[in-house]
Structure formats: structure tokens, C-alpha cells
Write a protein that holds these residues in place. Structure first.
Motif, PDB file in Angstrom:
ATOM      1  N   ALA A   1       0.971  -1.098   0.049  1.00 55.26           N
ATOM      2  CA  ALA A   1       0.001  -0.003  -0.100  1.00 55.26           C
ATOM      3  C   ALA A   1       1.027   1.199  -0.078  1.00 55.26           C
ATOM      4  N   GLU A   2       0.584   2.099  -0.938  1.00 49.95           N
ATOM      5  CA  GLU A   2       1.272   3.610  -1.181  1.00 49.95           C
ATOM      6  C   GLU A   2       0.678   4.538  -0.195  1.00 49.95           C
ATOM      7  N   LEU A   3       1.617   5.271   0.747  1.00 52.75           N
ATOM      8  CA  LEU A   3       1.188   6.362   1.408  1.00 52.75           C
ATOM      9  C   LEU A   3       1.907   7.523   0.874  1.00 52.75           C
ATOM     10  N   ASN A   4       1.225   8.558   0.225  1.00 53.33           N
ATOM     11  CA  ASN A   4       2.131   9.905   0.033  1.00 53.33           C
ATOM     12  C   ASN A   4       2.081  10.738   1.251  1.00 53.33           C
ATOM     13  N   LYS A   5       2.919  11.967   1.187  1.00 57.22           N
ATOM     14  CA  LYS A   5       2.974  12.703   2.251  1.00 57.22           C
ATOM     15  C   LYS A   5       1.685  13.312   2.733  1.00 57.22           C
ATOM     16  N   GLU A   6       0.798  13.727   1.956  1.00 59.03           N
ATOM     17  CA  GLU A   6      -0.293  14.159   2.376  1.00 59.03           C
ATOM     18  C   GLU A   6      -1.136  13.151   3.187  1.00 59.03           C
ATOM     19  N   ARG A   7      -1.316  11.881   2.948  1.00 60.07           N
ATOM     20  CA  ARG A   7      -1.980  10.891   3.751  1.00 60.07           C
ATOM     21  C   ARG A   7      -1.233  10.758   4.990  1.00 60.07           C
ATOM     22  N   PHE A   8       0.194  10.453   4.922  1.00 57.99           N
ATOM     23  CA  PHE A   8       0.936  10.179   6.052  1.00 57.99           C
ATOM     24  C   PHE A   8       0.852  11.299   7.152  1.00 57.99           C
ATOM     25  N   LEU A   9       1.047  12.552   6.776  1.00 55.29           N
ATOM     26  CA  LEU A   9       0.827  13.710   7.546  1.00 55.29           C
ATOM     27  C   LEU A   9      -0.802  13.511   8.185  1.00 55.29           C
ATOM     28  N   PHE A  10      -1.699  13.295   7.673  1.00 49.05           N
ATOM     29  CA  PHE A  10      -2.888  13.163   8.066  1.00 49.05           C
ATOM     30  C   PHE A  10      -3.097  11.971   9.239  1.00 49.05           C
ATOM     31  N   LEU A  11      -2.346  10.960   8.786  1.00 50.60           N
ATOM     32  CA  LEU A  11      -2.626   9.749   9.765  1.00 50.60           C
ATOM     33  C   LEU A  11      -1.691  10.289  11.071  1.00 50.60           C
ATOM     34  N   LEU A  12      -0.770  10.841  10.872  1.00 50.15           N
ATOM     35  CA  LEU A  12       0.237  11.212  12.042  1.00 50.15           C
ATOM     36  C   LEU A  12      -0.709  12.245  13.099  1.00 50.15           C
ATOM     37  N   GLN A  13      -1.440  13.100  12.490  1.00 49.23           N
ATOM     38  CA  GLN A  13      -2.345  14.214  13.082  1.00 49.23           C
ATOM     39  C   GLN A  13      -3.437  13.486  13.827  1.00 49.23           C
ATOM     40  N   GLU A  14      -4.092  12.482  13.137  1.00 56.32           N
ATOM     41  CA  GLU A  14      -5.296  11.806  13.546  1.00 56.32           C
ATOM     42  C   GLU A  14      -5.202  10.873  14.285  1.00 56.32           C
ATOM     43  N   THR A  15      -4.165  10.130  14.275  1.00 54.81           N
ATOM     44  CA  THR A  15      -3.972   8.580  14.722  1.00 54.81           C
ATOM     45  C   THR A  15      -2.510   8.758  15.542  1.00 54.81           C
ATOM     46  N   PRO A  16      -2.569   8.767  16.705  1.00 57.56           N
ATOM     47  CA  PRO A  16      -1.378   8.796  17.702  1.00 57.56           C
ATOM     48  C   PRO A  16      -0.736   7.436  17.562  1.00 57.56           C
ATOM     49  N   LEU A  17      -1.574   6.315  17.352  1.00 57.58           N
ATOM     50  CA  LEU A  17      -1.010   4.879  17.388  1.00 57.58           C
ATOM     51  C   LEU A  17      -0.032   4.669  16.198  1.00 57.58           C
ATOM     52  N   PHE A  18      -0.717   5.417  14.997  1.00 54.20           N
ATOM     53  CA  PHE A  18       0.264   5.373  13.600  1.00 54.20           C
ATOM     54  C   PHE A  18       1.679   6.086  13.783  1.00 54.20           C
ATOM     55  N   ALA A  19       1.395   7.134  14.665  1.00 50.07           N
ATOM     56  CA  ALA A  19       3.114   7.856  14.855  1.00 50.07           C
ATOM     57  C   ALA A  19       3.625   6.870  15.793  1.00 50.07           C
ATOM     58  N   LEU A  20       3.178   6.542  16.636  1.00 53.27           N
ATOM     59  CA  LEU A  20       3.971   5.541  17.736  1.00 53.27           C
ATOM     60  C   LEU A  20       4.404   4.395  17.068  1.00 53.27           C
ATOM     61  N   GLU A  21       3.872   3.614  16.233  1.00 55.12           N
ATOM     62  CA  GLU A  21       4.127   2.478  15.291  1.00 55.12           C
ATOM     63  C   GLU A  21       5.449   2.904  14.263  1.00 55.12           C
ATOM     64  N   ILE A  22       5.248   4.036  13.713  1.00 52.60           N
ATOM     65  CA  ILE A  22       6.223   4.562  12.799  1.00 52.60           C
ATOM     66  C   ILE A  22       7.675   4.627  13.920  1.00 52.60           C
ATOM     67  N   VAL A  23       7.637   5.385  14.760  1.00 51.23           N
ATOM     68  CA  VAL A  23       8.520   5.614  15.810  1.00 51.23           C
ATOM     69  C   VAL A  23       9.238   3.984  16.177  1.00 51.23           C
ATOM     70  N   ARG A  24       8.342   3.167  16.700  1.00 51.31           N
ATOM     71  CA  ARG A  24       8.611   1.849  17.047  1.00 51.31           C
ATOM     72  C   ARG A  24       9.589   1.232  15.845  1.00 51.31           C
ATOM     73  N   SER A  25       8.970   1.143  14.733  1.00 50.31           N
ATOM     74  CA  SER A  25       9.438   0.464  13.552  1.00 50.31           C
ATOM     75  C   SER A  25      10.854   0.899  13.253  1.00 50.31           C
ATOM     76  N   LEU A  26      11.193   2.316  13.210  1.00 51.81           N
ATOM     77  CA  LEU A  26      12.399   3.049  13.045  1.00 51.81           C
ATOM     78  C   LEU A  26      13.293   2.517  14.236  1.00 51.81           C
ATOM     79  N   SER A  27      12.849   2.571  15.410  1.00 50.76           N
ATOM     80  CA  SER A  27      13.582   2.066  16.293  1.00 50.76           C
ATOM     81  C   SER A  27      14.374   0.814  16.551  1.00 50.76           C
ATOM     82  N   SER A  28      13.305  -0.196  15.963  1.00 50.92           N
ATOM     83  CA  SER A  28      13.633  -1.643  15.726  1.00 50.92           C
ATOM     84  C   SER A  28      14.843  -1.797  14.756  1.00 50.92           C
ATOM     85  N   ARG A  29      14.652  -1.139  13.613  1.00 49.26           N
ATOM     86  CA  ARG A  29      15.488  -1.134  12.668  1.00 49.26           C
ATOM     87  C   ARG A  29      16.987  -0.824  13.083  1.00 49.26           C
TER      88      ARG A  29
END
Length: 123
Positions: A87-115
Motif C-alpha cells: 500500500a502506497e502512502l504519499n506525504k499528504e496521507r502520511f501527515l493526516f495519519l500522524l495528526q489523527e492517529t497517535p497509534l500510527f505515529a507511535l508504530e512508525i517510531v517503533r518500527s524505526l527504533s527496531s531497525r
């Protein structure tokens, strides 16, 4: 707990998806990045200098650096290890998810931290 791709499914059932065959290049090192991907099915390898840095598994994301860095050239090459659905996420949708879904932001940070941890362990 919802996986990142589940959160994406929940909010964007209409996201553009791509199918890649095993061995197909998704993006190349040095290319300009303007989207990230959620791996809905399959496995993807990230390559750098002729070596596999990491294998991305289902329900994880990759390429997010393209959306968080101001000017971003891809630093790895992504190749489908198996047949994949992304699934492709462009910047506009990415920013929307970050603003509207704290869980998404947390999962992105977790993914980066794990890597980052995995890379440090390899050193």
C-alpha cells in the motif's frame, strides 16, 4: 494491538496498492523519495552496497524516510524477496495519519527504533 498496515487499512481502504513479483525493484538507492509503503503481503529486502541490510516482513512499513526528511534521496534499494502487495502512502496521507492517529505515529517510531537496534547489533 493493531499493526501499522491494519491502521492504514482502517483509515484508507482506498489507498493505491501495487503488486510486485519476487526479484522486482520497488525503488533504487539515490532516487528521490516521495512516498512510503506498508507491506500488506510478502517480504522485501533493503540493499546497500551489495549487501542485504534488512528484510521487511508483512505488516511493517518502509521508505518512511522519504516523508520525514526535508530533501530525501533513497539510501537503500528495495527489492521484493517474494511476491508482494504494497500500500502506497504519499506525504499528504502520511501527515493526516500522524495528526489523527497517535497509534500510527507511535508504530512508525517503533518500527524505526527496531531497525536502528538491529543495525547496531550487526555492527
Amino acid at each position: 494491538m493493531l499493526e501499522i498496515s491494519d491502521v492504514i487499512d482502517l483509515f484508507f481502504n482506498h489507498l493505491k496498492t501495487h503488486d510486485f513479483s519476487a526479484g522486482e525493484v520497488i525503488f533504487k538507492e539515490g532516487e528521490k523519495g516521495d512516498k512510503m509503503f506498508a507491506l500488506m503481503k510478502g517480504q522485501v529486502e533493503l540493499w546497500k552496497d551489495g549487501k542485504v541490510l534488512e528484510t521487511i516482513h508483512e505488516h511493517d512499513v518502509f521508505g518512511e524516510g522519504a516523508l520525514v526528511q526535508l530533501e530525501h534521496d533513497r539510501c537503500t534499494t528495495a527489492i521484493a524477496l517474494t511476491d508482494c502487495k504494497l500500500a502506497e502512502l504519499n506525504k499528504e496521507r502520511f501527515l493526516f495519519l500522524l495528526q489523527e492517529t497517535p497509534l500510527f505515529a507511535l508504530e512508525i517510531v517503533r518500527s524505526l527504533s527496531s531497525r536502528l537496534r538491529k543495525l547496531k547489533q550487526k555492527m
